[in-house]
Design a protein around this motif. Structure first.
Motif, PDB file in Angstrom:
ATOM      1  N   LEU A 126      -8.125 -49.395  26.569  1.00  0.00           N
ATOM      2  CA  LEU A 126      -8.127 -47.981  26.400  1.00  0.00           C
ATOM      3  C   LEU A 126      -7.010 -47.640  25.178  1.00  0.00           C
ATOM      4  O   LEU A 126      -5.992 -47.827  25.623  1.00  0.00           O
ATOM      5  N   LEU A 127      -7.415 -47.187  23.916  1.00  0.00           N
ATOM      6  CA  LEU A 127      -6.610 -46.669  23.203  1.00  0.00           C
ATOM      7  C   LEU A 127      -6.465 -45.217  23.070  1.00  0.00           C
ATOM      8  O   LEU A 127      -7.509 -44.535  23.268  1.00  0.00           O
ATOM      9  N   HIS A 128      -5.168 -44.686  22.383  1.00  0.00           N
ATOM     10  CA  HIS A 128      -4.885 -43.433  22.192  1.00  0.00           C
ATOM     11  C   HIS A 128      -4.374 -43.076  20.921  1.00  0.00           C
ATOM     12  O   HIS A 128      -3.673 -43.709  20.382  1.00  0.00           O
ATOM     13  N   LEU A 129      -5.262 -42.387  20.285  1.00  0.00           N
ATOM     14  CA  LEU A 129      -5.103 -42.166  18.841  1.00  0.00           C
ATOM     15  C   LEU A 129      -3.953 -40.890  18.761  1.00  0.00           C
ATOM     16  O   LEU A 129      -3.972 -39.996  19.061  1.00  0.00           O
ATOM     17  N   ARG A 130      -2.815 -41.509  18.053  1.00  0.00           N
ATOM     18  CA  ARG A 130      -1.697 -40.798  17.854  1.00  0.00           C
ATOM     19  C   ARG A 130      -1.912 -39.719  16.761  1.00  0.00           C
ATOM     20  O   ARG A 130      -2.587 -39.734  15.906  1.00  0.00           O
ATOM     21  N   ASP A 131      -1.034 -38.465  16.775  1.00  0.00           N
ATOM     22  CA  ASP A 131      -1.042 -37.491  15.838  1.00  0.00           C
ATOM     23  C   ASP A 131      -0.655 -37.974  14.579  1.00  0.00           C
ATOM     24  O   ASP A 131       0.262 -38.944  14.350  1.00  0.00           O
ATOM     25  N   ALA A 132      -1.238 -37.630  13.544  1.00  0.00           N
ATOM     26  CA  ALA A 132      -0.847 -38.269  12.158  1.00  0.00           C
ATOM     27  C   ALA A 132       0.366 -37.579  11.499  1.00  0.00           C
ATOM     28  O   ALA A 132       1.125 -37.990  10.407  1.00  0.00           O
ATOM     29  N   HIS A 133       0.384 -36.274  11.695  1.00  0.00           N
ATOM     30  CA  HIS A 133       1.419 -35.380  10.899  1.00  0.00           C
ATOM     31  C   HIS A 133       2.681 -35.044  11.626  1.00  0.00           C
ATOM     32  O   HIS A 133       2.926 -33.739  11.784  1.00  0.00           O
ATOM     33  N   LYS A 134       3.089 -35.813  12.665  1.00  0.00           N
ATOM     34  CA  LYS A 134       4.496 -35.383  13.299  1.00  0.00           C
ATOM     35  C   LYS A 134       5.270 -36.515  13.355  1.00  0.00           C
ATOM     36  O   LYS A 134       4.872 -37.546  12.810  1.00  0.00           O
ATOM     37  N   PRO A 135       6.593 -36.101  13.365  1.00  0.00           N
ATOM     38  CA  PRO A 135       7.716 -37.037  13.188  1.00  0.00           C
ATOM     39  C   PRO A 135       7.791 -37.815  14.361  1.00  0.00           C
ATOM     40  O   PRO A 135       8.615 -37.781  15.356  1.00  0.00           O
ATOM     41  N   ILE A 136       6.954 -38.819  14.659  1.00  0.00           N
ATOM     42  CA  ILE A 136       6.838 -39.676  15.699  1.00  0.00           C
ATOM     43  C   ILE A 136       6.617 -41.136  15.247  1.00  0.00           C
ATOM     44  O   ILE A 136       6.295 -41.580  14.024  1.00  0.00           O
ATOM     45  N   CYS A 137       6.953 -42.115  16.060  1.00  0.00           N
ATOM     46  CA  CYS A 137       6.606 -43.385  15.670  1.00  0.00           C
ATOM     47  C   CYS A 137       5.108 -43.746  15.422  1.00  0.00           C
ATOM     48  O   CYS A 137       4.394 -43.326  16.506  1.00  0.00           O
ATOM     49  N   ASP A 138       4.813 -44.565  14.717  1.00  0.00           N
ATOM     50  CA  ASP A 138       3.498 -45.071  14.359  1.00  0.00           C
ATOM     51  C   ASP A 138       2.536 -43.697  14.443  1.00  0.00           C
ATOM     52  O   ASP A 138       1.269 -44.020  14.850  1.00  0.00           O
ATOM     53  N   PRO A 139       2.597 -42.853  13.605  1.00  0.00           N
ATOM     54  CA  PRO A 139       1.827 -41.685  13.524  1.00  0.00           C
ATOM     55  C   PRO A 139       0.252 -42.258  12.887  1.00  0.00           C
ATOM     56  O   PRO A 139       0.392 -43.086  12.028  1.00  0.00           O
ATOM     57  N   GLY A 140      -0.512 -41.425  13.301  1.00  0.00           N
ATOM     58  CA  GLY A 140      -1.848 -41.722  13.080  1.00  0.00           C
ATOM     59  C   GLY A 140      -2.732 -43.062  13.219  1.00  0.00           C
ATOM     60  O   GLY A 140      -3.731 -43.367  12.941  1.00  0.00           O
TER      61      GLY A 140
ATOM     62  N   GLY B 271     -13.902 -46.070  33.768  1.00  0.00           N
ATOM     63  CA  GLY B 271     -14.181 -44.582  33.638  1.00  0.00           C
ATOM     64  C   GLY B 271     -14.633 -44.406  31.971  1.00  0.00           C
ATOM     65  O   GLY B 271     -14.650 -45.205  31.138  1.00  0.00           O
ATOM     66  N   VAL B 272     -15.039 -43.120  31.832  1.00  0.00           N
ATOM     67  CA  VAL B 272     -15.412 -42.717  30.477  1.00  0.00           C
ATOM     68  C   VAL B 272     -14.266 -42.248  29.653  1.00  0.00           C
ATOM     69  O   VAL B 272     -13.505 -41.096  30.154  1.00  0.00           O
ATOM     70  N   ALA B 273     -13.955 -42.648  28.677  1.00  0.00           N
ATOM     71  CA  ALA B 273     -12.574 -42.129  27.769  1.00  0.00           C
ATOM     72  C   ALA B 273     -12.460 -40.965  27.312  1.00  0.00           C
ATOM     73  O   ALA B 273     -11.778 -40.281  27.425  1.00  0.00           O
ATOM     74  N   HIS B 274     -13.598 -40.539  26.684  1.00  0.00           N
ATOM     75  CA  HIS B 274     -13.866 -39.189  26.386  1.00  0.00           C
ATOM     76  C   HIS B 274     -13.915 -38.085  27.252  1.00  0.00           C
ATOM     77  O   HIS B 274     -13.790 -37.014  27.053  1.00  0.00           O
ATOM     78  N   ASP B 275     -13.887 -38.428  28.720  1.00  0.00           N
ATOM     79  CA  ASP B 275     -13.941 -37.226  29.712  1.00  0.00           C
ATOM     80  C   ASP B 275     -12.428 -37.024  30.228  1.00  0.00           C
ATOM     81  O   ASP B 275     -12.029 -36.475  30.816  1.00  0.00           O
ATOM     82  N   LEU B 276     -11.401 -37.857  29.740  1.00  0.00           N
ATOM     83  CA  LEU B 276      -9.963 -37.857  30.024  1.00  0.00           C
ATOM     84  C   LEU B 276      -9.399 -36.678  29.453  1.00  0.00           C
ATOM     85  O   LEU B 276      -9.801 -36.116  28.247  1.00  0.00           O
ATOM     86  N   PRO B 277      -8.533 -35.793  29.912  1.00  0.00           N
ATOM     87  CA  PRO B 277      -7.920 -34.691  29.366  1.00  0.00           C
ATOM     88  C   PRO B 277      -6.799 -35.250  28.253  1.00  0.00           C
ATOM     89  O   PRO B 277      -6.534 -36.374  28.459  1.00  0.00           O
ATOM     90  N   VAL B 278      -6.643 -34.457  27.077  1.00  0.00           N
ATOM     91  CA  VAL B 278      -5.947 -34.972  25.840  1.00  0.00           C
ATOM     92  C   VAL B 278      -4.690 -34.048  26.050  1.00  0.00           C
ATOM     93  O   VAL B 278      -4.892 -32.922  25.196  1.00  0.00           O
ATOM     94  N   SER B 279      -3.767 -34.464  26.567  1.00  0.00           N
ATOM     95  CA  SER B 279      -2.426 -33.687  26.610  1.00  0.00           C
ATOM     96  C   SER B 279      -1.652 -33.612  25.344  1.00  0.00           C
ATOM     97  O   SER B 279      -0.868 -32.879  25.200  1.00  0.00           O
TER      98      SER B 279
ATOM     99  N   PHE C 243      -8.980 -40.448  23.382  1.00  0.00           N
ATOM    100  CA  PHE C 243      -9.049 -41.781  23.890  1.00  0.00           C
ATOM    101  C   PHE C 243     -10.237 -42.433  23.486  1.00  0.00           C
ATOM    102  O   PHE C 243     -11.274 -41.791  23.337  1.00  0.00           O
ATOM    103  N   ALA C 244     -10.226 -43.651  23.444  1.00  0.00           N
ATOM    104  CA  ALA C 244     -11.562 -44.634  23.217  1.00  0.00           C
ATOM    105  C   ALA C 244     -11.399 -45.882  23.843  1.00  0.00           C
ATOM    106  O   ALA C 244     -10.033 -46.497  23.768  1.00  0.00           O
ATOM    107  N   TRP C 245     -12.437 -46.647  24.353  1.00  0.00           N
ATOM    108  CA  TRP C 245     -12.564 -48.061  24.527  1.00  0.00           C
ATOM    109  C   TRP C 245     -12.828 -48.722  23.241  1.00  0.00           C
ATOM    110  O   TRP C 245     -13.732 -48.506  22.394  1.00  0.00           O
ATOM    111  N   PHE C 246     -12.120 -50.007  23.049  1.00  0.00           N
ATOM    112  CA  PHE C 246     -12.376 -50.837  21.859  1.00  0.00           C
ATOM    113  C   PHE C 246     -12.339 -52.040  22.553  1.00  0.00           C
ATOM    114  O   PHE C 246     -11.399 -52.566  23.282  1.00  0.00           O
ATOM    115  N   ASP C 247     -13.108 -53.186  21.847  1.00  0.00           N
ATOM    116  CA  ASP C 247     -13.079 -54.488  22.105  1.00  0.00           C
ATOM    117  C   ASP C 247     -12.046 -54.957  21.192  1.00  0.00           C
ATOM    118  O   ASP C 247     -11.721 -54.336  20.262  1.00  0.00           O
TER     119      ASP C 247
END
Length: 327
Positions: free
Chosen positions: A39-53, A114-122, A127-131
């Motif tokens: 399960l991977l989480h896509l991070r915001d691209a335009h915020k001052p966070i580590c590894d954006p996007g 479980g189903v990744a796209h059913d998770l709440p995105v706070s 979220f998505a599953w990847f091999d």
């Protein structure tokens, strides 16, 4: 949360481990399903966070007074809404780059199907599953990618029958089917469709019927609730009649098969209006012989089935059916 200690092969053989003098200041978790996907989480691209996007892992730093074990349990709950029974320490990793406030990371593992796209995105995008093979084509957080590849090398993907593998085998590899309730409104040879917000994880920027996932409620009750919440339309359950069913097998994120039930309302009160702008940006009546483009494919198939007077449509099952000789 039950936390176990990794075995000696993890402690001694994993090149990701940092020195014992460099104590971790943050946490992350490898969430793996029974098909060996992560399960991977896509991070915001335009915020001052580590590894954006980038695609990365669920996790974060401890709050004052928290242990790392307590921190990862809280982060999993806050970011995904999940409470997982078994979360085990796996290894430590080190992050580098701008906006990195905690370089040493305690990485845990946990199992979830479980189903990744059913998770709440706070936070973040989705979220998505990847091999592991698909991850080579993604914009990945470097340290997370390295951790996942190391874990996969030690724990290859199991040969577990998926939804397609178990087709026609008397329940082998059985999975639950999600039920979706859909409203088919007809007025002057037109039907009501909503334009999905471009940022939604499913069908962003496409036209879709008024719909909702059935929880612990009847299908009619679900549809009555969704009609009012989404569009301000009031419908009585007795005025809803089942007019079509789509049994959908969609490979999107290895989602469960879905029974999409379409009910037509004989009458209703109110004019449709946008009440959930983060999900739907417009409601519009479309001629039944001139549906918009793009429209969600199974919605188009259902409307065509209703107009043809058929009760049932199957989509996505063609390649799941076994060959006549059983191969």
């Amino acid at each position: 949360m039950t936390v176990t200690t990794p075995n000696s092969s993890h402690q001694g053989g994993n090149s990701l481990n940092v020195s014992s003098s460099a104590q971790p200041q943050s946490t992350a978790v490898l969430l793996v399903n029974s098909h060996g996907k992560y399960l991977l989480h896509l991070r915001d691209a335009h915020k001052p966070i580590c590894d954006p996007g980038t695609w990365s892992l669920v996790g974060g730093g401890p709050e004052p007074g928290e242990t790392l074990d307590e921190a990862i349990a809280r982060e999993i709950l806050e970011e995904t809404g999940l409470v997982l029974p078994h979360v085990a320490p796996y290894t430590t990793a080190r992050a580098h780059g701008p906006n990195v406030t905690a370089g040493n990371i305690q990485v845990y593992t946990a199992r979830w199907d479980g189903v990744a796209h059913d998770l709440p995105v706070s936070e973040g995008i989705m979220f998505a599953w990847f091999d592991v093979a698909t991850m080579e084509q993604l914009s990945m957080c470097p340290w997370a990618h390295k951790v996942i590849k190391a874990h996969h090398a030690e724990h290859p993907a199991p040969q577990v029958p998926g939804p397609r593998d178990g087709a026609g085998q008397g329940g082998a590899g059985a999975v639950k089917n999600v039920i979706g309730a859909h409203l088919f409104l007809k007025r002057e040879n037109c039907t009501l469709l909503g334009l999905r917000h471009a940022s939604t994880a499913f069908a962003g920027g496409e036209w879709h019927a008024l719909a909702g996932r059935v929880e612990r409620e009847s299908v009619r009750s679900c549809l009555v609730r969704e009609a009012y919440e989404e569009a301000g339309i009031a419908i009585e359950p007795a005025d809803l009649s089942l007019v079509h069913t789509v049994h959908l097998l969609d490979d999107h994120e290895n989602a469960e098969p879905r029974l999409q039930l379409f009910f037509q309302a004989s009458r209703w009160d109110g004019e449709p209006k946008v009440r959930e702008p983060d999900r739907c940006t417009a409601w519009q009546w479309w001629p039944l012989d001139a549906l918009p483009d793009p429209v969600v494919p199974y919605i188009r198939a259902a409307i065509e089935g209703i107009l043809a007077g058929t009760a049932y449509t199957e989509l996505g099952w063609e390649s799941a059916a076994p060959a006549p000789d059983g191969r």
